[in-house]
Motif scaffolding. Sequence first.
Motif, PDB file in Angstrom:
ATOM      1  N   ASP A 312      39.195  11.964  18.690  1.00  0.00           N
ATOM      2  CA  ASP A 312      39.579  11.980  20.112  1.00  0.00           C
ATOM      3  C   ASP A 312      41.070  12.297  20.264  1.00  0.00           C
ATOM      4  O   ASP A 312      41.881  11.449  20.612  1.00  0.00           O
ATOM      5  CB  ASP A 312      39.244  10.618  20.742  1.00  0.00           C
ATOM      6  CG  ASP A 312      39.581  10.561  22.228  1.00  0.00           C
ATOM      7  OD1 ASP A 312      39.488  11.610  22.897  1.00  0.00           O
ATOM      8  OD2 ASP A 312      39.945   9.468  22.701  1.00  0.00           O
ATOM      9  N   SER A 314      42.467  14.153  22.465  1.00  0.00           N
ATOM     10  CA  SER A 314      42.903  14.331  23.858  1.00  0.00           C
ATOM     11  C   SER A 314      42.877  13.042  24.662  1.00  0.00           C
ATOM     12  O   SER A 314      43.367  13.008  25.783  1.00  0.00           O
ATOM     13  CB  SER A 314      42.003  15.362  24.551  1.00  0.00           C
ATOM     14  OG  SER A 314      40.678  14.840  24.677  1.00  0.00           O
ATOM     15  N   ARG A 341      24.138  11.572  24.328  1.00  0.00           N
ATOM     16  CA  ARG A 341      24.847  12.844  24.425  1.00  0.00           C
ATOM     17  C   ARG A 341      24.916  13.330  25.863  1.00  0.00           C
ATOM     18  O   ARG A 341      25.972  13.792  26.335  1.00  0.00           O
ATOM     19  CB  ARG A 341      24.154  13.904  23.567  1.00  0.00           C
ATOM     20  CG  ARG A 341      24.284  13.696  22.078  1.00  0.00           C
ATOM     21  CD  ARG A 341      23.584  14.822  21.308  1.00  0.00           C
ATOM     22  NE  ARG A 341      23.543  14.535  19.889  1.00  0.00           N
ATOM     23  CZ  ARG A 341      24.545  14.784  19.047  1.00  0.00           C
ATOM     24  NH1 ARG A 341      25.662  15.332  19.508  1.00  0.00           N
ATOM     25  NH2 ARG A 341      24.429  14.496  17.759  1.00  0.00           N
ATOM     26  N   GLU A 348      32.373  15.331  30.455  1.00  0.00           N
ATOM     27  CA  GLU A 348      33.412  16.361  30.504  1.00  0.00           C
ATOM     28  C   GLU A 348      33.338  17.193  29.237  1.00  0.00           C
ATOM     29  O   GLU A 348      32.867  16.729  28.183  1.00  0.00           O
ATOM     30  CB  GLU A 348      34.796  15.752  30.703  1.00  0.00           C
ATOM     31  CG  GLU A 348      35.225  14.725  29.675  1.00  0.00           C
ATOM     32  CD  GLU A 348      36.643  14.244  29.952  1.00  0.00           C
ATOM     33  OE1 GLU A 348      37.590  15.018  29.696  1.00  0.00           O
ATOM     34  OE2 GLU A 348      36.792  13.089  30.426  1.00  0.00           O
ATOM     35  N   PRO A 349      33.795  18.404  29.298  1.00  0.00           N
ATOM     36  CA  PRO A 349      33.647  19.329  28.159  1.00  0.00           C
ATOM     37  C   PRO A 349      34.280  18.826  26.869  1.00  0.00           C
ATOM     38  O   PRO A 349      33.701  19.026  25.785  1.00  0.00           O
ATOM     39  CB  PRO A 349      34.350  20.601  28.665  1.00  0.00           C
ATOM     40  CG  PRO A 349      34.238  20.532  30.151  1.00  0.00           C
ATOM     41  CD  PRO A 349      34.334  19.075  30.487  1.00  0.00           C
ATOM     42  N   GLU A 350      35.428  18.178  26.946  1.00  0.00           N
ATOM     43  CA  GLU A 350      36.073  17.721  25.723  1.00  0.00           C
ATOM     44  C   GLU A 350      35.203  16.713  24.985  1.00  0.00           C
ATOM     45  O   GLU A 350      35.146  16.692  23.750  1.00  0.00           O
ATOM     46  CB  GLU A 350      37.433  17.105  26.052  1.00  0.00           C
ATOM     47  CG  GLU A 350      38.473  18.121  26.518  1.00  0.00           C
ATOM     48  CD  GLU A 350      39.827  17.486  26.777  1.00  0.00           C
ATOM     49  OE1 GLU A 350      40.030  16.343  26.313  1.00  0.00           O
ATOM     50  OE2 GLU A 350      40.669  18.117  27.428  1.00  0.00           O
ATOM     51  N   ALA A 352      31.890  16.539  25.223  1.00  0.00           N
ATOM     52  CA  ALA A 352      30.724  17.255  24.711  1.00  0.00           C
ATOM     53  C   ALA A 352      31.047  17.931  23.387  1.00  0.00           C
ATOM     54  O   ALA A 352      30.236  17.933  22.442  1.00  0.00           O
ATOM     55  CB  ALA A 352      30.252  18.280  25.735  1.00  0.00           C
ATOM     56  N   ARG A 353      32.239  18.531  23.304  1.00  0.00           N
ATOM     57  CA  ARG A 353      32.641  19.171  22.050  1.00  0.00           C
ATOM     58  C   ARG A 353      32.792  18.134  20.936  1.00  0.00           C
ATOM     59  O   ARG A 353      32.434  18.396  19.773  1.00  0.00           O
ATOM     60  CB  ARG A 353      33.944  19.927  22.261  1.00  0.00           C
ATOM     61  CG  ARG A 353      33.780  21.208  23.074  1.00  0.00           C
ATOM     62  CD  ARG A 353      35.031  22.062  22.993  1.00  0.00           C
ATOM     63  NE  ARG A 353      36.147  21.445  23.698  1.00  0.00           N
ATOM     64  CZ  ARG A 353      36.414  21.624  24.998  1.00  0.00           C
ATOM     65  NH1 ARG A 353      35.610  22.388  25.739  1.00  0.00           N
ATOM     66  NH2 ARG A 353      37.452  21.036  25.550  1.00  0.00           N
ATOM     67  N   LEU A 354      33.302  16.954  21.280  1.00  0.00           N
ATOM     68  CA  LEU A 354      33.448  15.891  20.286  1.00  0.00           C
ATOM     69  C   LEU A 354      32.070  15.461  19.778  1.00  0.00           C
ATOM     70  O   LEU A 354      31.873  15.273  18.560  1.00  0.00           O
ATOM     71  CB  LEU A 354      34.200  14.712  20.905  1.00  0.00           C
ATOM     72  CG  LEU A 354      34.592  13.535  19.999  1.00  0.00           C
ATOM     73  CD1 LEU A 354      35.813  12.813  20.586  1.00  0.00           C
ATOM     74  CD2 LEU A 354      33.469  12.526  19.844  1.00  0.00           C
ATOM     75  N   GLN A 356      29.391  17.146  19.512  1.00  0.00           N
ATOM     76  CA  GLN A 356      28.761  18.150  18.666  1.00  0.00           C
ATOM     77  C   GLN A 356      29.105  17.947  17.192  1.00  0.00           C
ATOM     78  O   GLN A 356      28.372  18.395  16.311  1.00  0.00           O
ATOM     79  CB  GLN A 356      29.198  19.543  19.115  1.00  0.00           C
ATOM     80  CG  GLN A 356      28.613  19.960  20.459  1.00  0.00           C
ATOM     81  CD  GLN A 356      29.172  21.290  20.947  1.00  0.00           C
ATOM     82  OE1 GLN A 356      29.996  21.919  20.275  1.00  0.00           O
ATOM     83  NE2 GLN A 356      28.708  21.728  22.112  1.00  0.00           N
ATOM     84  N   ARG A 357      30.183  17.248  16.917  1.00  0.00           N
ATOM     85  CA  ARG A 357      30.620  17.034  15.546  1.00  0.00           C
ATOM     86  C   ARG A 357      30.019  15.765  14.948  1.00  0.00           C
ATOM     87  O   ARG A 357      30.334  15.415  13.800  1.00  0.00           O
ATOM     88  CB  ARG A 357      32.148  16.970  15.501  1.00  0.00           C
ATOM     89  CG  ARG A 357      32.798  18.223  16.081  1.00  0.00           C
ATOM     90  CD  ARG A 357      34.307  18.075  16.242  1.00  0.00           C
ATOM     91  NE  ARG A 357      34.984  17.920  14.962  1.00  0.00           N
ATOM     92  CZ  ARG A 357      36.314  17.782  14.842  1.00  0.00           C
ATOM     93  NH1 ARG A 357      37.085  17.770  15.931  1.00  0.00           N
ATOM     94  NH2 ARG A 357      36.855  17.651  13.639  1.00  0.00           N
TER      95      ARG A 357
END
Length: 891
Positions: A312, A314, A341, A348-350, A352-354, A356-357
Amino acid sequence: MTDLARTRPSALDQLPDRDPEETAEWGASLDAVAQAAGSHRASYLMRRTLERAESTGLALPPLLESDYVNTIPTSAEPAFPGDEAMESRITAWNRWNAAAMVTRGSRDGLGGHIATFASAAWLYETGFQHFFRGKEADGSGDQLYIQGHASPGIYARAFLDGRLTEHHLDHFRREAGGAGLPSYPHPRRMPWLWEFPTVSMGLGPISAIYQARFNRYLAARGIKDTADSHVWAFLGDGEMDEPESTAALALAGREGLDNLTFVINCNLQRLDGPVRANFKIVQELEAQFRAAGWNVVKSLWGSAWDELFALDTSGALVRRLREVPDGQFQTYATRDAAYIREHFFGAEPELARLAQRLTDAKLTECFHTSRAGHEPRKVYAAYRAAMAHKGAPTVVLAQTVKGWTLGPGFESRNANHQMKKLTGKEFRAMRDLLELPIPDSKLDDGLVPYVHPGPDSPEVRYLQERRAALGGPAPARKVQAVALPEPSAKPFDALAKGSGSQEIATTMAFVRLVKDLMRDKETGRRWVPIVPDEARTFGMESLFPTAGIYSPLGQTYDPVDRDQLLYYKEAQNGQILNEGITEAGSMADFTAAATSYATHGEPMIPFYIFYSMFGWQRTADQMWALADQLGRGFLIGATAGRTTMTGEGLQHADGHSPLIASTNPAALAYDPAFAYEIGVIVRDGLRRMYGPEAEDVFYYLTVYNETKVQPPMPAGEGVEEGIRKGLYRYQEATAPAADSPRIQLLASGTAIHWVLEAQKLLADDWGVAADVWSATSWSELRRDALSCDAAQLSGEDRVPYVTRALAGAPGPVLAVSDWMRAVPDQISQWVEQDWYSLGTDGFGLSDTREAARRHFGVDAPAIVVAALSRLARQGAVRATAPKEAAERYGI
């Protein structure tokens, strides 16, 4: 700065700005960060700046909330000092046996609570292994306020260390035979194990605060060094809704009670659902405790979250955790990774990207079970930080899952508080999770077994070695009998002589007695006067200069009445506890002092004086807890009665406290009429509570604010015995004629004066001879009678004292008091004569004493009319006498 910042009124506008240009530059810098890096970055920098300012001692108001993360990051956790694998096995055995005990009891409908201990097991186990001091070192150790619903886990641990057997566990909630285990912590039922009754929610927190405060009081007065005693209170986040739970937080913060730690099990659930479904209980509690001056340690997330926080970069994850309400978070704990998920990371997109990992297994581990309260290293770090913090009490907010390890049918479910048993399938799953060596053959849907690794097993040896290093078993209650010497007879003799021509109230008589007893060389320092801010009302201001009012700071100001003889004197070694306007706090003080003989091996003699209306009516629950805790001392209901408080009215007019007191088996309730009766009762109380054969009782005395000449104690045998037992003949009828109608008048408290006046009117105006009896305790008379009834059922021929005392007394019996009629009516069935009572049933009212007594029909003329009515029914006076008397006296 923004236009809003420039135009919004601020308290800072009242302060001079020595460099407006510099101020503007700071504002512009903040605006620039917000525009370039976002408001979250600007907020982070501001909070960092405030933290730095606080750490350097700048005078700034503290932040009340921090992010929804652990106070102690993983990188700062201290090394764990124990054998974590060994302690995990010990905890597993305790979890199993706690669940087995409740499940086995449920076959007979006895029930019990499983989910609370399942969530809090590591909170207790870490303390037992590394922090909680026992009593075998100096006799005090730590004081542990165990959450009531967690008691099965404490019993399971006592079973593991050999203090309980399977027979005990199978008698959980089966107490009638004498060998059972009480459902919750009850010292009266299990006085070798439990110290504090805590299941009446809200009383544990306030009691713990005043216990920690009383520990300081004992040390300040030189009675006992309590520096090594620490108070631990284990609470539920739902319990914090009780007003008593938070009522004294400011006191603890104000007095810097760093000998106190609250551990709040934040499983986010109360009895029917989430504690703060639409909000966040941890954040609310943090702000509340910080505002009250407490140190706050948040221990929320388990080690599985470390990877998430590391990713995280951000701050999006921390922001999301702060905004999700508790009700939604509980839902995440029961749903699959896809749901998490979509509904958590999809915000928020950030995020969602987190997500995915991360694998599905990692997400479910984090959101289902990974809580700091389930990891001994994190619990240890929180407790270590609490013990290291000085100058303020600490609250540990530990997040857990309610019902953890009990399976998906229990964990985080709204109904788990009411769920009382596991099936064989659920026990098998629990066994596998805890890795316990229990074969399938013992886990059918029948009687699930208790399991024990053996008294010589590594687990038991480790447990016992750890407890030995910490000072012996815990929890434990240890009483070393210390009888106090009898005080000088001089103070009691003074009351027995009466007041001469001086008129004094019985309240003042009691205060004078205690003032003299506090001078006693042997026991004087053990008196603990407690008052909720109206010492002057009760005539206690004379104690201020000599005894002093306890304050840990002493007196840092020049009191406004310093030039007066009876000035307001505070002192670090003050003897008086003047608690302010808090009956609940005063009662918690009383309980701590009343049980000091067990907690610290130091018998103290507390007396708590209060408006009688604001005692049993307002804090009766605490008085029941006092009885459970086997407390000893004197409760004084002052300004007693329904008609003596002129002008105060309904809310101050007590007509029922003796009736409520009579419901408590440990309370010895007395309503003395004269000063000498107070002397006899207090002397007897000191003997019974602090003598060689001390009893676990406490006294409740009602005293009045109506000034009267206090007569000397009558001569003759049986007076003192009658005062103690509850009834004696105070004044016989004066030389009655052989054919005079006879009646017996019984009175308690201030009513004795109306009855004595009625005695004269009956003799002078109606030729009726009345004997006057002082009934010092209606409830003690009843208690004796009930005891006799029970003995008779066993074939023993015993006659109640009240029956024997009144045996052969001619005429009917008329009982009068300043209480509702149910108070004297307690003894009516054991009085052989015709019985009738007068009292003050109904609501109180404001007026003169005379008008109030006429209103309730208890003044002397009303007593005369009632007496004549009873005599007329027997044909002892003419039938028209009652009506004639009513007309004559204007009734």
